[in-house]
Design a protein around this motif. Structure first.
Motif, PDB file in Angstrom:
ATOM      1  N   TYR A   1     -22.042 -67.536 -47.129  1.00 21.44           N
ATOM      2  CA  TYR A   1     -22.487 -67.099 -45.805  1.00 21.44           C
ATOM      3  C   TYR A   1     -21.376 -67.426 -44.820  1.00 21.44           C
ATOM      4  O   TYR A   1     -21.105 -68.604 -44.572  1.00 21.44           O
ATOM      5  CB  TYR A   1     -23.741 -67.859 -45.391  1.00 21.44           C
ATOM      6  CG  TYR A   1     -24.885 -67.780 -46.385  1.00 21.44           C
ATOM      7  CD1 TYR A   1     -25.788 -66.716 -46.358  1.00 21.44           C
ATOM      8  CD2 TYR A   1     -25.082 -68.787 -47.333  1.00 21.44           C
ATOM      9  CE1 TYR A   1     -26.846 -66.654 -47.255  1.00 21.44           C
ATOM     10  CE2 TYR A   1     -26.139 -68.726 -48.231  1.00 21.44           C
ATOM     11  CZ  TYR A   1     -27.019 -67.659 -48.180  1.00 21.44           C
ATOM     12  OH  TYR A   1     -28.069 -67.608 -49.060  1.00 21.44           O
TER      13      TYR A   1
ATOM     14  N   GLN B   1     -21.296 -67.160 -41.681  1.00 17.41           N
ATOM     15  CA  GLN B   1     -21.736 -67.826 -40.449  1.00 17.41           C
ATOM     16  C   GLN B   1     -22.715 -68.960 -40.747  1.00 17.41           C
ATOM     17  O   GLN B   1     -23.180 -69.622 -39.825  1.00 17.41           O
ATOM     18  CB  GLN B   1     -22.411 -66.824 -39.509  1.00 17.41           C
ATOM     19  CG  GLN B   1     -21.471 -65.725 -39.036  1.00 17.41           C
ATOM     20  CD  GLN B   1     -22.093 -64.883 -37.937  1.00 17.41           C
ATOM     21  OE1 GLN B   1     -23.307 -64.836 -37.783  1.00 17.41           O
ATOM     22  NE2 GLN B   1     -21.247 -64.223 -37.176  1.00 17.41           N
TER      23      GLN B   1
ATOM     24  N   TYR C   1     -24.177 -69.201 -33.625  1.00 17.47           N
ATOM     25  CA  TYR C   1     -23.600 -68.919 -34.947  1.00 17.47           C
ATOM     26  C   TYR C   1     -22.088 -68.856 -34.829  1.00 17.47           C
ATOM     27  O   TYR C   1     -21.557 -68.124 -33.993  1.00 17.47           O
ATOM     28  CB  TYR C   1     -24.128 -67.586 -35.493  1.00 17.47           C
ATOM     29  CG  TYR C   1     -25.586 -67.663 -35.880  1.00 17.47           C
ATOM     30  CD1 TYR C   1     -25.953 -68.024 -37.170  1.00 17.47           C
ATOM     31  CD2 TYR C   1     -26.587 -67.411 -34.958  1.00 17.47           C
ATOM     32  CE1 TYR C   1     -27.290 -68.110 -37.538  1.00 17.47           C
ATOM     33  CE2 TYR C   1     -27.927 -67.496 -35.306  1.00 17.47           C
ATOM     34  CZ  TYR C   1     -28.270 -67.844 -36.600  1.00 17.47           C
ATOM     35  OH  TYR C   1     -29.594 -67.932 -36.954  1.00 17.47           O
TER      36      TYR C   1
ATOM     37  N   ARG D   1     -25.543 -64.669 -42.760  1.00 21.85           N
ATOM     38  CA  ARG D   1     -26.377 -65.798 -42.329  1.00 21.85           C
ATOM     39  C   ARG D   1     -27.449 -66.149 -43.351  1.00 21.85           C
ATOM     40  O   ARG D   1     -27.978 -65.273 -44.026  1.00 21.85           O
ATOM     41  CB  ARG D   1     -27.091 -65.450 -41.014  1.00 21.85           C
ATOM     42  CG  ARG D   1     -26.145 -65.224 -39.891  1.00 21.85           C
ATOM     43  CD  ARG D   1     -26.914 -64.839 -38.648  1.00 21.85           C
ATOM     44  NE  ARG D   1     -25.975 -64.591 -37.559  1.00 21.85           N
ATOM     45  CZ  ARG D   1     -26.330 -64.324 -36.318  1.00 21.85           C
ATOM     46  NH1 ARG D   1     -27.614 -64.266 -36.002  1.00 21.85           N
ATOM     47  NH2 ARG D   1     -25.426 -64.126 -35.390  1.00 21.85           N
TER      48      ARG D   1
END
Ligand code: PLP
Length: 733
Positions: free
Chosen positions: A164, A166, A183, A249
């Protein structure tokens, strides 16, 4: 004695700085930085810190980022000022020894058959270190601890997850105490990973067909000691712009994002293993997120060996181990038929089954068209070994899924349990580890998952133990003050508030920590129900109590955010000012400080909704005591003398009554047991009875709730049986 780790007291290196060029020195540091092995070796962490203590902290303890800011010459200069040459050589040599000495491990002796057909361990998140933000909370930290212990024990295992870019969000509170989410993009260059390669040395991209086009994912390799962790990443050229963000995310987005992420993890993960030429003997699905993997493995077996569907299904189930983590019904992923057909349709056709047959694999009642597709049901049906993560969670899970085996009585539902544990080297404070070295001998590093290792803890001098604990507590308070004053500055509060924040908490007060996800069932605000009695305890000038809170609420969880706000704003209540703090942005770093320095770790979930919980286990060897509802791991850990219990291990069906009863028990046990025991001191100010409880906790819980014990259990009770391909069901109880 089983050789699970290289003991820390390896003899010093004989090479001197004169034979090392700056470039060679730099390369050695970078090699160490690129294997997350360093993250559970305090001597190596201290080495990186000594390169530049301020930048080390600012860079989230990321050694690659730190080294990237230096030239080899600057590094050599710094190394000579700080006399680091020997330490660098030693770290490098110890890593190499660790990677090469695989013959003497526990796994080599007990799990040799897995050598050519390793366990493939699938998880949606991995919490390994704060500098690698690909986790959100407990499940991730558990996966990280699992693979670190597999590495230490030498159990042949490869891990599969998602990258991921972020991660999960950074948390700040605004002036009203309301959670704000931010983020940040991770700099891929500074991650300890590289493109994974196929046997011909080519980077790998896997392709997954959906009704709506093809999804691509590239594969990264992250080295976690001896365990390779493969991470799939959809940020690839050739994907549509929205698909490039698919793996940005954790747990963000809607159900469509969710099913696509899970498709990449499960189906993409199996394809990645195949592309690399890895042939797993066992598939371990850690939670339902990755359960689609079973369908892709079935397709492989049908394609490669010409098996008919039913035989392929049996074959896959034999080799699959499934762990469920969620006693909360809403916590199980469910997808409707439309999302399923859009994403699994092409694979379904290759399996030669109908839409209804596919849906049936994820339904409790296969023919029930009203039922959505549940990933947990798929995991349970496609595995011969399924387990919950604590004894109590096993009972709850068998009841919860009894309808899948309607012809069986509850005790014979084939879901066992293996209780979670924590990776001791990652969580144990260095000074405390040194105290154990001194009194137990360094051999405990090699047997830390085995019964009896910590029995001799009673030989530790209580005064010396107390001194070590208090040093760790001071370190925690320094950390909290630094964080809390920074929080005030960020909110532009006046200088008086910042100054007050710099002096919060008192090193002599009984310090209670509470940090976890702010999910409502964890009832972070339970103590507020009886706020007046808690206020009295906090303000008692002879025997004061103080609290440190931390934790994130899921961005969509308004009630969870409200809990945070209530607690954070107590700092404005004069009765609590300076005695209750909320530390923002709970992560592995905040967690480590807290569990190493608190006197007491409080946990008060609504029983039996905490499947296991692991944060309290981290406190044990660090010398803190648990003060917890008898739920999850604590229900089987508490013996009356190794900590404190909130409630009596029962739950009232009326939630309101239940909460009220637990709140009353909380303040009662706190005032009648915890506080008197902590403040009962001898002539030297040492709480002997308290320390007796701590030693009891270390002796009875230290090894039992370690990830080494957990991985040994998985190996003996699940992996070896699944690899042998027998059809007998797991009998873990
Ligand atoms: C250990 C840990 C958890 C899990 O703790 P629980 O007791 O399961 O709530 C969650 N987040 C972080 C950062 C941790 O270190």
């Amino acid at each position: 004695m089983s050789q699970t780790e290289i003991p820390p007291s390896a003899e010093p290196s004989r090479s001197t700085w004169t034979d090392v060029t700056p470039q060679a020195l730099y390369d050695k540091c970078m090699t160490v930085a690129r294997n997350l092995w360093w993250s559970w070796h305090p001597e190596v962490i201290n080495l990186f810190r000594d390169l530049d203590p301020v930048r080390w902290r600012q860079l989230d303890h990321n050694p690659i980022a730190l080294l990237s800011e230096m030239t080899p010459e600057q590094l050599a200069q710094r190394a000579s000022e700080m006399v680091l040459y020997t330490r660098i050589n030693q770290a490098h040599r110890r890593l190499n020894d660790y990677l090469n000495n695989t013959q003497t491990t526990w796994g080599a002796r007990k799990a040799g058959v897995l050598g050519s057909m390793p366990v493939a361990y699938f998880s949606a998140e991995f919490g390994i270190h704060e500098s690698v933000p690909i986790y959100s909370g407990g499940l991730g930290v558990l996966s990280g601890d699992h693979i670190k212990s597999a590495s230490g024990l030498g159990v042949p295992l490869v891990a599969i997850g998602l990258f991921y870019d972020q991660g999960y969000f950074k948390q700040h509170l605004n002036a009203e105490g309301w959670q704000q989410e931010e983020y940040l993009n991770t700099n891929v260059e500074e991650m300890p990973m590289e493109p994974a390669r196929d046997p011909q040395g080519r980077p790998i991209t896997v392709e997954i067909d959906t009704r709506d086009g093809r999804l691509l994912a590239k594969v990264w390799l992250m080295r976690v000691g001896r365990v390779p962790l493969y991470l799939l990443d959809c940020d690839v050229e050739g994907n549509r712009p929205e698909d490039r963000e698919l793996t940005s995310r954790l747990y963000g987005g809607d159900l469509r994002t969710r099913i696509r992420q899970e498709l990449v993890l499960g189906v993409g993960g199996v394809k990645a293993l195949r592309a690399m030429g890895i042939k797993p003997g066992v598939y371990h699905l850690n939670e339902g997120h990755s359960a689609f993997a079973t369908l892709e493995v079935m397709r492989e077996r049908m394609h490669d060996d010409g098996l008919p569907f039913d035989d392929a299904l049996r074959e896959v189930a034999r080799r699959t181990v499934f762990t469920t983590h969620t006693p909360v019904p809403a916590g199980h992923d469910r997808f409707d038929g439309k999302l399923m057909e859009e994403h699994l349709g092409p694979l379904r056709e290759k399996l030669g089954i109908s839409y209804e047959q596919l849906m049936g694999l994820g339904r409790v009642e296969p023919q029930n068209e009203g039922e959505t597709f549940c990933m947990t049901v798929l995991g349970l049906k496609l595995s011969r070994r399924a387990n919950a993560v604590s004894n109590l969670h096993g009972v709850v899970s068998r009841r919860m899924w009894a309808n899948l085996w309607p012809w069986r009585v509850e005790e014979e539902i084939p879901i066992g349990h293996i209780t979670n544990g924590v990776h001791i080297p990652s969580w144990l404070a260095y000074p405390m580890a040194q105290l154990y070295d001194k009194y137990l001998g360094t051999g405990w590093h090699m047997t830390m998952g085995e019964p009896g290792v910590f029995d001799r803890v009673y030989e530790i001098d209580p005064g010396e133990f107390w001194e070590t604990h208090n040093a760790l507590k001071s370190r925690l308070l320094e950390f909290v003050r630094r964080r809390v004053s920074r929080q005030c500055r960020r909110r532009n509060e006046d200088e008086a508030s910042v100054e007050a924040a710099r002096n919060v908490l008192d090193p002599n007060s009984l310090t209670i920590g509470f940090a976890r996800r702010f999910a409502t069932y964890k009832r972070a605000n339970l103590f507020l129900r009886d706020i007046d009695s808690i206020a009295e305890l906090v303000a008692d000038s002879n025997r004061p109590v103080q609290f440190i809170f931390a934790g994130k609420a899921h961005p969509a969880d308004e009630p969870g955010k409200k809990f945070i706000q209530e607690i954070a704003n107590l700092r404005r209540d004069p009765r609590f000012a300076g005695r209750i703090v909320f530390v923002e942005d709970y992560d592995i770093n905040v967690g480590r400080h807290l569990i190493q320095g608190v006197d007491v770790w409080m946990n008060n979930p609504r029983r039996p909704l905490e499947a296991s919980g692991t944060s309290g286990q981290k406190v044990v060897l660090n010398g803190g005591l648990n003060f917890s509802v008898l739920d999850g791991w604590w229900a089987e850990a508490y013996n009356g003398m190794n900590g404190f219990a909130i409630g009596k291990g029962s739950s009232h069906v009326d939630v309101e009554k239940n909460d009220q009863r637990d709140a009353e028990s909380l303040s009662q046990v706190l005032s009648e047991e915890v506080i008197p025991c902590f403040y009962d001191r001898d002539a030297f100010g040492i709480p002997l009875q308290w320390i007796d409880r701590v030693f009891n906790s270390v002796a009875t819980l230290g090894a039992q709730f370690s990830a080494h014990r957990m991985v040994i259990d998985y190996t003996e009770q699940a992996y070896l049986i699944a690899a042998g391909g027998t059809t007998s069901e797991m009998s873990l109880r």
